[in-house]
Design a protein around this motif. Structure first.
Motif, PDB file in Angstrom:
ATOM      1  N   LEU A 265      53.685  46.720  39.175  1.00  0.00           N
ATOM      2  CA  LEU A 265      52.855  45.566  39.528  1.00  0.00           C
ATOM      3  C   LEU A 265      51.769  45.952  40.520  1.00  0.00           C
ATOM      4  N   ARG A 266      51.333  47.195  40.468  1.00  0.00           N
ATOM      5  CA  ARG A 266      50.324  47.664  41.421  1.00  0.00           C
ATOM      6  C   ARG A 266      48.952  47.223  40.938  1.00  0.00           C
ATOM      7  N   VAL A 267      48.598  46.031  41.305  1.00  0.00           N
ATOM      8  CA  VAL A 267      47.380  45.405  40.806  1.00  0.00           C
ATOM      9  C   VAL A 267      46.630  44.755  41.954  1.00  0.00           C
ATOM     10  N   ASP A 268      45.382  44.433  41.681  1.00  0.00           N
ATOM     11  CA  ASP A 268      44.650  43.585  42.607  1.00  0.00           C
ATOM     12  C   ASP A 268      45.148  42.160  42.417  1.00  0.00           C
ATOM     13  N   ASN A 269      45.001  41.346  43.450  1.00  0.00           N
ATOM     14  CA  ASN A 269      45.536  39.985  43.399  1.00  0.00           C
ATOM     15  C   ASN A 269      44.934  39.150  42.282  1.00  0.00           C
ATOM     16  N   TYR A 270      43.779  39.553  41.768  1.00  0.00           N
ATOM     17  CA  TYR A 270      43.136  38.721  40.757  1.00  0.00           C
ATOM     18  C   TYR A 270      43.665  38.975  39.337  1.00  0.00           C
ATOM     19  N   HIS A 271      44.520  39.974  39.139  1.00  0.00           N
ATOM     20  CA  HIS A 271      45.055  40.208  37.802  1.00  0.00           C
ATOM     21  C   HIS A 271      46.074  39.135  37.439  1.00  0.00           C
ATOM     22  N   THR A 272      46.111  38.780  36.140  1.00  0.00           N
ATOM     23  CA  THR A 272      46.935  37.644  35.712  1.00  0.00           C
ATOM     24  C   THR A 272      47.885  37.953  34.570  1.00  0.00           C
ATOM     25  N   GLY A 273      47.752  39.072  33.879  1.00  0.00           N
ATOM     26  CA  GLY A 273      48.563  39.286  32.682  1.00  0.00           C
ATOM     27  C   GLY A 273      48.864  40.735  32.404  1.00  0.00           C
ATOM     28  N   ARG A 292      44.298  42.299  32.541  1.00  0.00           N
ATOM     29  CA  ARG A 292      43.702  40.981  32.311  1.00  0.00           C
ATOM     30  C   ARG A 292      43.590  40.226  33.623  1.00  0.00           C
ATOM     31  N   TYR A 293      42.444  39.540  33.791  1.00  0.00           N
ATOM     32  CA  TYR A 293      42.218  38.773  35.026  1.00  0.00           C
ATOM     33  C   TYR A 293      41.527  37.446  34.694  1.00  0.00           C
ATOM     34  N   ASP A 294      42.177  36.665  33.844  1.00  0.00           N
ATOM     35  CA  ASP A 294      41.629  35.371  33.431  1.00  0.00           C
ATOM     36  C   ASP A 294      41.373  34.475  34.647  1.00  0.00           C
TER      37      ASP A 294
END
Length: 383
Positions: A265-273, A292-294
């Motif tokens: 889950l090493r993502v930026d906070n704006y990723h969604t999927g 994905r960052y819907d």
């Protein structure tokens, strides 16, 4: 300290490496272009709110801020180009309600490095697709990401897949608040299964959700992980949808080496999927990441489905193919004025021509010939 010394984790790029990087950049942009991605060039600096530092703590820590002497407002030097491209799609290209395919290549600046050996000035290159929520768009971007990896000698590429939607669906069902979700996300990222189990025990979660969240760090491996996840995770529509999307990607890349990790889950906070990354041979970390960052465009007035990837081209230094300096044609200083027309014709045809001042120069070993006048005609003569 000497006045010419550079800040830590900032470095000059000398001619040989600069040629490699620029050649790779040109190849990548050409690759993106033939896949329908249009180049955009956002500014290096914007008002800090436009860079979305207020919605992503990690991005905020990376962003260098200064005061604008014209307006008195706070400016930010971009640490990530993706939010800027989302702004362009949502605002400047809002007349198009269909799909926008956009790409970019430019430097970003980090207030602090990502790692001990990381630069604070990555050369970020990426591609983004706006306006299509189906997993087919993610597959298109993953395909383009894998093709992009061919610019460097990184050996066999491993495609890593995850999905933030699985964790978020379980966290919502378990009624975790935002602070609890962030805390558990941090433990997941550290792969500390015992700490995850202890934390959910302390929170006294319902047994079903406690078991599911504790299970996530162990759900990693080859494609068979998806079947295990379907069998062991609670039947939530959001979880099923996430697993369906992961399976669709696996089917689309049947011959590709794939690693699935439902706690990656090493993502930026704006990723969604859906999350995806490319790992190269002997590379300790991902060389490219995407997902994905819907809805990110909602911060600029237009919420849109979006997916994309990016990477730091400087990561490939040492792996890029050598690009030799162009052979040069010399023209003596005393002949330069008379030979001006011939010189310009050669340069227009792509030939490097330099004036010989009679001293050694940095292209001395690549001289292809000399421009001399023979019977009133300027010709290139081999030395």
């Amino acid at each position: 300290m000497q006045s010419w010394q550079l800040p830590e984790h900032i470095a000059d790029i000398l001619p040989t490496t600069a040629r490699q990087l620029e050649s790779a950049r040109e190849k990548l942009l050409a690759l993106f272009r033939v896949h329908g991605y249009e180049l955009v060039q956002p500014p290096l600096m914007e008002y800090s709110n436009s860079l979305l530092t207020y919605i992503d703590a990690g991005l905020s820590l990376k962003t260098i801020r200064v005061v604008d002497q014209l307006s008195g407002r706070q400016l930010g030097i971009r640490a990530d180009i993706t939010p800027q491209v989302a702004r362009i799609d949502a605002h400047l290209l809002s007349a198009n309600n269909g799909i926008n395919r956009l790409c970019y290549a430019g430097s970003v600046l980090h207030a602090r490095p990502d790692g001990l050996l990381s630069t604070r000035e990555p050369l970020q290159i990426g591609a983004e697709l706006y306006g299509h929520a189906d997993v087919a768009a993610d597959i298109e971007l993953i395909d383009l990401m894998l093709k992009s990896m061919a610019v460097a000698d990184i050996g066999e590429v491993l495609l890593s897949l995850g999905h933030i939607g699985v964790f978020r669906a379980l966290a919502e069902a378990a009624k975790l608040n935002e602070q609890q979700s962030l805390q558990l996300l941090s433990l997941m990222q550290d792969k500390d299964a015992d700490a995850v189990a202890e934390q959910v025990r302390v929170w006294q979660l319902d047994g079903m959700w406690a078991k599911a969240l504790t299970l996530l760090p162990s759900l990693y491996g080859s494609r068979e992980v998806l079947a295990e996840a379907r069998a062991k995770l609670p039947e939530l529509s959001a979880v099923s949808k996430a697993l369906d999307e992961l399976e669709a990607v696996c089917n689309a890349f049947a011959e590709q080496a794939v690693h699935i990790d439902l706690s990656e889950l090493r993502v930026d906070n704006y990723h969604t999927g859906l999350l995806y990354a490319a790992y190269g041979k002997d590379c300790h970390d991902a060389v490219a990441r995407g997902g994905r960052y819907d809805g990110l465009g909602a911060h600029f007035g237009r919420s849109r489905p979006a997916t994309g990837f990016s990477f730091d081209l400087r990561t490939f230094i040492g792996r890029l193919p050598a690009i030799e300096r162009l052979p040069v044609v010399m023209v003596a200083q005393q002949d330069a004025e008379a030979a001006a027309e011939a010189v310009e014709k050669l340069r227009a045809a792509g030939q490097s021509v330099i004036i010989d001042y009679g001293v050694e120069h940095n292209g001395s070993k690549e001289v292809a010939g000399r421009l001399k006048n023979a019977d009133g005609v300027w010709q290139v003569v081999q030395d």
